[in-house]
Design a protein around this motif. Structure first.
Motif, PDB file in Angstrom:
ATOM      1  N   VAL A   1      -4.685  14.381  14.495  1.00  0.00           N
ATOM      2  CA  VAL A   1      -4.203  15.732  14.727  1.00  0.00           C
ATOM      3  C   VAL A   1      -3.249  15.738  15.921  1.00  0.00           C
ATOM      4  O   VAL A   1      -3.432  14.992  16.889  1.00  0.00           O
TER       5      VAL A   1
ATOM      6  N   LYS B   1      -1.017  33.838  17.745  1.00  0.00           N
ATOM      7  CA  LYS B   1      -1.005  33.956  16.291  1.00  0.00           C
ATOM      8  C   LYS B   1       0.022  34.998  15.848  1.00  0.00           C
ATOM      9  O   LYS B   1       0.064  36.111  16.368  1.00  0.00           O
TER      10      LYS B   1
ATOM     11  N   SER C   1      -2.394  14.609   8.061  1.00  0.00           N
ATOM     12  CA  SER C   1      -2.500  14.392   6.626  1.00  0.00           C
ATOM     13  C   SER C   1      -2.312  15.668   5.816  1.00  0.00           C
ATOM     14  O   SER C   1      -1.460  15.727   4.927  1.00  0.00           O
ATOM     15  N   ALA C   2      -3.094  16.679   6.112  1.00  0.00           N
ATOM     16  CA  ALA C   2      -3.112  17.887   5.303  1.00  0.00           C
ATOM     17  C   ALA C   2      -2.203  18.988   5.823  1.00  0.00           C
ATOM     18  O   ALA C   2      -1.894  19.918   5.080  1.00  0.00           O
ATOM     19  N   GLY C   3      -1.795  18.909   7.065  1.00  0.00           N
ATOM     20  CA  GLY C   3      -0.986  19.961   7.645  1.00  0.00           C
ATOM     21  C   GLY C   3      -1.759  21.230   7.941  1.00  0.00           C
ATOM     22  O   GLY C   3      -1.160  22.313   8.035  1.00  0.00           O
ATOM     23  N   SER C   4      -3.062  21.128   8.094  1.00  0.00           N
ATOM     24  CA  SER C   4      -3.879  22.291   8.425  1.00  0.00           C
ATOM     25  C   SER C   4      -3.612  22.717   9.858  1.00  0.00           C
ATOM     26  O   SER C   4      -3.607  21.889  10.768  1.00  0.00           O
ATOM     27  N   THR C   5      -3.410  24.014  10.064  1.00  0.00           N
ATOM     28  CA  THR C   5      -3.034  24.529  11.376  1.00  0.00           C
ATOM     29  C   THR C   5      -4.124  25.391  11.978  1.00  0.00           C
ATOM     30  O   THR C   5      -4.957  25.977  11.271  1.00  0.00           O
ATOM     31  N   ASN C   6      -4.081  25.471  13.294  1.00  0.00           N
ATOM     32  CA  ASN C   6      -4.998  26.303  14.046  1.00  0.00           C
ATOM     33  C   ASN C   6      -4.239  26.873  15.235  1.00  0.00           C
ATOM     34  O   ASN C   6      -3.468  26.157  15.874  1.00  0.00           O
TER      35      ASN C   6
ATOM     36  N   SER D   1       4.559  22.834  13.484  1.00  0.00           N
ATOM     37  CA  SER D   1       4.918  22.080  12.296  1.00  0.00           C
ATOM     38  C   SER D   1       5.081  20.615  12.662  1.00  0.00           C
ATOM     39  O   SER D   1       5.174  20.271  13.844  1.00  0.00           O
TER      40      SER D   1
ATOM     41  N   SER E   1      -2.552  23.566  16.791  1.00  0.00           N
ATOM     42  CA  SER E   1      -2.752  22.195  16.351  1.00  0.00           C
ATOM     43  C   SER E   1      -2.439  22.077  14.871  1.00  0.00           C
ATOM     44  O   SER E   1      -2.446  23.074  14.137  1.00  0.00           O
ATOM     45  N   ILE E   2      -2.180  20.850  14.443  1.00  0.00           N
ATOM     46  CA  ILE E   2      -1.884  20.589  13.040  1.00  0.00           C
ATOM     47  C   ILE E   2      -2.365  19.190  12.690  1.00  0.00           C
ATOM     48  O   ILE E   2      -2.128  18.234  13.437  1.00  0.00           O
ATOM     49  N   THR E   3      -3.036  19.050  11.567  1.00  0.00           N
ATOM     50  CA  THR E   3      -3.480  17.729  11.141  1.00  0.00           C
ATOM     51  C   THR E   3      -2.329  16.996  10.479  1.00  0.00           C
ATOM     52  O   THR E   3      -1.474  17.592   9.821  1.00  0.00           O
TER      53      THR E   3
END
Length: 119
Positions: free
Chosen positions: A33, A65, A54-59, A71, A50-52
């Protein structure tokens, strides 16, 4: 070892926009991440987004927000933070972070870049 090089910080007026970049190099294959943190004078460092990999999951932190977007460009090993509708309270040193699946296995920081929002 992982090296993180940041760019894009500076001075901007309230309501303005800024785009931060962080280029990662070194042993980055196991990074899980990427994130942006910030620290204002006299305050604790806090997670902004944050962003992972592999999956591009964001927080996102609640305070950013809808205004900030994180990205990543995996081909360039680069993570970005697009900051819109900036407020004076966004003023801080912003740090790029990269970590493995578990923090104890690897956690890396950039040098920090100053973002100042002022009229």
């Amino acid at each position: 070892q992982v090296q993180l090089v940041e760019s894009g910080g500076g001075l901007v007026q309230p309501g303005g926009s800024l785009r931060l970049s962080c280029a990662a190099s070194g042993s980055i294959g196991s990074i899980y991440v990427l994130g942006w943190y910030r620290q204002a004078p006299g305050k604790q460092r806090e997670l902004v987004a944050s962003i992972t990999i592999s999956a591009g999951s964001t927080n996102y932190a609640d305070s950013v927000k809808g205004r900030f977007t994180i990205s990543r460009d995996n081909m360039k090993n680069t993570v970005y933070l697009q900051m819109n509708s900036l407020r004076p309270e966004d003023t801080a040193v912003y740090y790029c972070n990269a970590r493995k699946r578990l923090t104890a296995l690897g956690n890396y920081w950039g040098q920090g870049t100053q973002v100042t929002v002022s009229s």
